[in-house]
Structure formats: structure tokens, C-alpha cells
Design an enzyme around this catalytic site. Sequence first.
Site, PDB file in Angstrom:
ATOM      1  N   CYS A   1       0.837  -1.205   0.000  1.00 20.79           N
ATOM      2  CA  CYS A   1       0.000   0.000   0.000  1.00 20.79           C
ATOM      3  C   CYS A   1       0.875   1.258   0.000  1.00 20.79           C
ATOM      4  O   CYS A   1       1.605   1.477  -0.947  1.00 20.79           O
ATOM      5  CB  CYS A   1      -0.996  -0.033   1.163  1.00 20.79           C
ATOM      6  SG  CYS A   1      -2.321   1.183   0.968  1.00 20.79           S
TER       7      CYS A   1
ATOM      8  N   HIS B   1      -4.087  -4.933   0.035  1.00 18.24           N
ATOM      9  CA  HIS B   1      -3.610  -5.421   1.331  1.00 18.24           C
ATOM     10  C   HIS B   1      -3.641  -6.946   1.351  1.00 18.24           C
ATOM     11  O   HIS B   1      -4.706  -7.523   1.578  1.00 18.24           O
ATOM     12  CB  HIS B   1      -4.474  -4.856   2.455  1.00 18.24           C
ATOM     13  CG  HIS B   1      -4.207  -3.421   2.716  1.00 18.24           C
ATOM     14  ND1 HIS B   1      -3.223  -2.992   3.581  1.00 18.24           N
ATOM     15  CD2 HIS B   1      -4.738  -2.298   2.183  1.00 18.24           C
ATOM     16  CE1 HIS B   1      -3.180  -1.684   3.597  1.00 18.24           C
ATOM     17  NE2 HIS B   1      -4.081  -1.225   2.745  1.00 18.24           N
TER      18      HIS B   1
ATOM     19  N   GLU C   1      -2.719  -8.912   3.551  1.00 19.46           N
ATOM     20  CA  GLU C   1      -3.101  -9.408   4.886  1.00 19.46           C
ATOM     21  C   GLU C   1      -4.607  -9.345   5.114  1.00 19.46           C
ATOM     22  O   GLU C   1      -5.112  -9.898   6.087  1.00 19.46           O
ATOM     23  CB  GLU C   1      -2.338  -8.634   5.969  1.00 19.46           C
ATOM     24  CG  GLU C   1      -2.805  -7.205   6.241  1.00 19.46           C
ATOM     25  CD  GLU C   1      -2.254  -6.160   5.261  1.00 19.46           C
ATOM     26  OE1 GLU C   1      -1.815  -6.537   4.150  1.00 19.46           O
ATOM     27  OE2 GLU C   1      -2.287  -4.960   5.604  1.00 19.46           O
TER      28      GLU C   1
END
Lengths: 197, 251
Positions: free
Chosen positions: A76, A177, A179
Amino acid sequence: MIGIVNYGAGNIFSLTSALERQGLKYGMVNTEADLDKYTHIIIPGVGHAAAAMKKLEQTGLVAPIKALKKPVLGICVGMQLLTDHSEEGDAKLTGIFPLNTRLFDKKLGIKIPHMGWNNIEHKNNPLFDGVANGTQFYFVHSYFIEYNPIFDIATANYGEPFSAAIQRDNFYGVQFHPEKSGNAGEQILKNFSNLKQ
Amino acid sequence: MLSKRIIPCLDVKDGRTVKGVNFVDLKDAGDPVELAWQYAQQGADELVFLDITATHERRKTMIEMVKSVARQLNIPFTIGGGITTIQDAEALLNAGADKISINSAAVKNPALIEELAAAFGVQFVVVAVDTKLVEGKNRVHLNGGRLITELETENWIKKAENMGAGEILLTSMDHDGTKQGFDCKLLNRITQMINIPVIASGGAGTIDHFIEVFEKTGVDAALAASVFHFAEIPIPDLKQKLKYHNIPVRL
């Protein structure tokens, strides 16, 4: 083992949790010497690009990171820091990629921030091993990296095409992202950890 | 193409989910972490946890819950309820929350929106608005619809956007709990008025209601609680139907 650059730009609990779920070992990079302890380096980041760059500069890690030959992944804002310049705060960045980070254009009839799950088309880079084309990832950002065929390894579309992922030599960046992007995101983290030096 | 998001909402009290939840495979229906994981497996795009704890110890319990959720969950989630300061928000951010949702605190102190956006970015700040039609005007309500305010809903949402809200969660109190469908008229007006994402809430009863809200309005996401908790609408079925109607979803 993965080293996470700890420069205070945003929370990393979700990232470390995702690495733990994948059984990937990690530690923190606070100083130049720490960079030697790890085989792979992740630069996380949320928030304001200019503010994040300032924080990264204060750690004294910019030059040592640029000199790295091991795999580096920016996530990001961490990815945006790898570019030349961001329109967010008119910030001069690391310049590892000769690319610009730009604000999405309201005039294209899109809402800002770009928030949610969007599909990507990737170019069979090892970072996307086992990820089907068209897979959706979770994005949340107002600034994007301009599409450039030389560095682009995955493209998304929001009003106009932009780079969802880039690569130059050992440097990688993802705008989404991993994650927070379900199983596909976790696959990206696993693939990164498997990249050869 | 950006997908339309489906968001189950969980009410949490003292770190436990409340309201009856009727999931077949659930060992412990009161465990927010297990429930969240189950929803993620079903294909929920995002989750909202609403903390309705009233005690002073609430914050600590909530932080622990947020950490457990962040450890397990690989999709984004929002925490709402009782957030009044930058410190509250920061603790939730550090525990792994992707967004926070503020409601009464923003109405009482609109500058909070600005402060939160400056500190953590607009993407972190969801402004939740409860609205009810009163004498022909949409008025912002607090305390779950019990307290009317001076604010007109449209004006307040516009102001929230200008002050740095990254997203609006709009609940129609007239529709909430009725299972008669979302307030498409108001939602459509709001989405045409602002340039940030909007989550529709209140009134979901059938799959057709979700199709309707995505076809008739510019909302980015639809939120519901009971229809998901009681498995009246399984998320995989819902998404298949949406896809059949050419509404972009993540499958």
C-alpha cells in the site's frame, strides 16, 4: 525470515497476524544492521505518503533499503514510497521505481477512496503463483501508481487502469492489502517469502 | 471492477456476541471470533462489530476481542460503539481494526471526524448515521433512534464528507427490523450527493432486497444482521443471485 521495516507508519498487527497464520517467521527492522538479519524485507504503511516518507527518512533506512539485493515488498503506502513522487503532500520519494503516485480523478465518476474488493489481471510473475487471473483483492487507497508496462506485474481498473503490483529487480510492491485479501492475499505473502535472493 | 460488498454486523457485549445466532456448525455462538471466521469462510466481504457494552471496563475487553479477531480473520473489519477520542481509535487501530465507525460522538463533536482523518487517514473513518423520517424530513437520530437531533440527514452527511469521513454507514430506522427492504429512495439521493462509499443498512429481509438496493441506488455495500445470523439468507446463495443479476460480487 522476513524483516518488517518498523518506521511507525500505521499498524502492523494485521500483517504480523497474517504471517503467523502462514507459519512465516518475522522480526522487526529498526536499524541498518537489522537489514542483514533477514532474507526478505517488507515495507508496510498506511496513511499519508509524505508523512510516511518523512518517518522512513528519520530511521536512516532509505539509502540502505535502496542498496538491498534481497527481495523487498512494499504494501500500500509502503509500495508508493518506492516510487519517485506522490501527489499526496507533493512528496519526493525513494525513486526506486521511476513512477508517479497520483490522486484518483473524481471527474471519472468514481468514489474516493477506492475501497473494497477489485479484480486484478496479472502477468504470471512468481509473486502471483497459484493466483488465478481475475482474483479479487482488498484495496483501500485514494492515490494510485500510474500504469507503466515496464514495471507493471498486475493491473486493476478504477476509472482508469492502474498498477495493482509492480516489480523492478528485487523490489516488489502491491497496492492491495494481502493481509486482508482472504486466501489469495495469504498466497501472495507465501509467494513473496519463497522468492529467491 | 469494484465488487459490491456484503457485510454482516455483529453486536458485541462484554466481548461476547449478543442476539441469538443460529449457525449449524457453530460450537460457541457467543464467540465473536468463531462467528467472524465462519462469516469469512462463507464469503462475507467485511464485518462490522458494534460494541454495546456500557461498563467502564468495556474498552479493555473490546481491545482483546479486536486482537483475537485480527489474528484469525483475513478480511477487513470495522469497530463501532462508544468511540469518543483519538486515543480510543488509536488503541483499536493498533489492535488490528481496519476502520472505526463513529455516530453520536461525531454529532456531538463534528471536529472529531477531522481529527481522526488527519491522524489515521480518511479510509479509517466511517461515520454511521441513523435516520428517521419526521414530518417529511429525514432527521438524524441518536441512541438507536430514541433521540432526535436538529440535524437533517442530507446536510449532516454532506458535512461529514467534507470533514473527512471515508465512508458513510446509513441506517434507516424506519426500515430497520421490518425486513421490508432498504430505503432505496433516500440511499439513492445520498449516493448522488456525495463522493465517498456508502453502506446501506436497515430493512434487509430477502435476497431481492439486496438486488433492489444495488440496482436502484449507487450504494457500495449492504449490511445486515439477523438475516445472516439466523441463516435465513446464506451468503453464498446471496452472492450467486447477485451475480446472476450482473451485480459485481466477490465469489
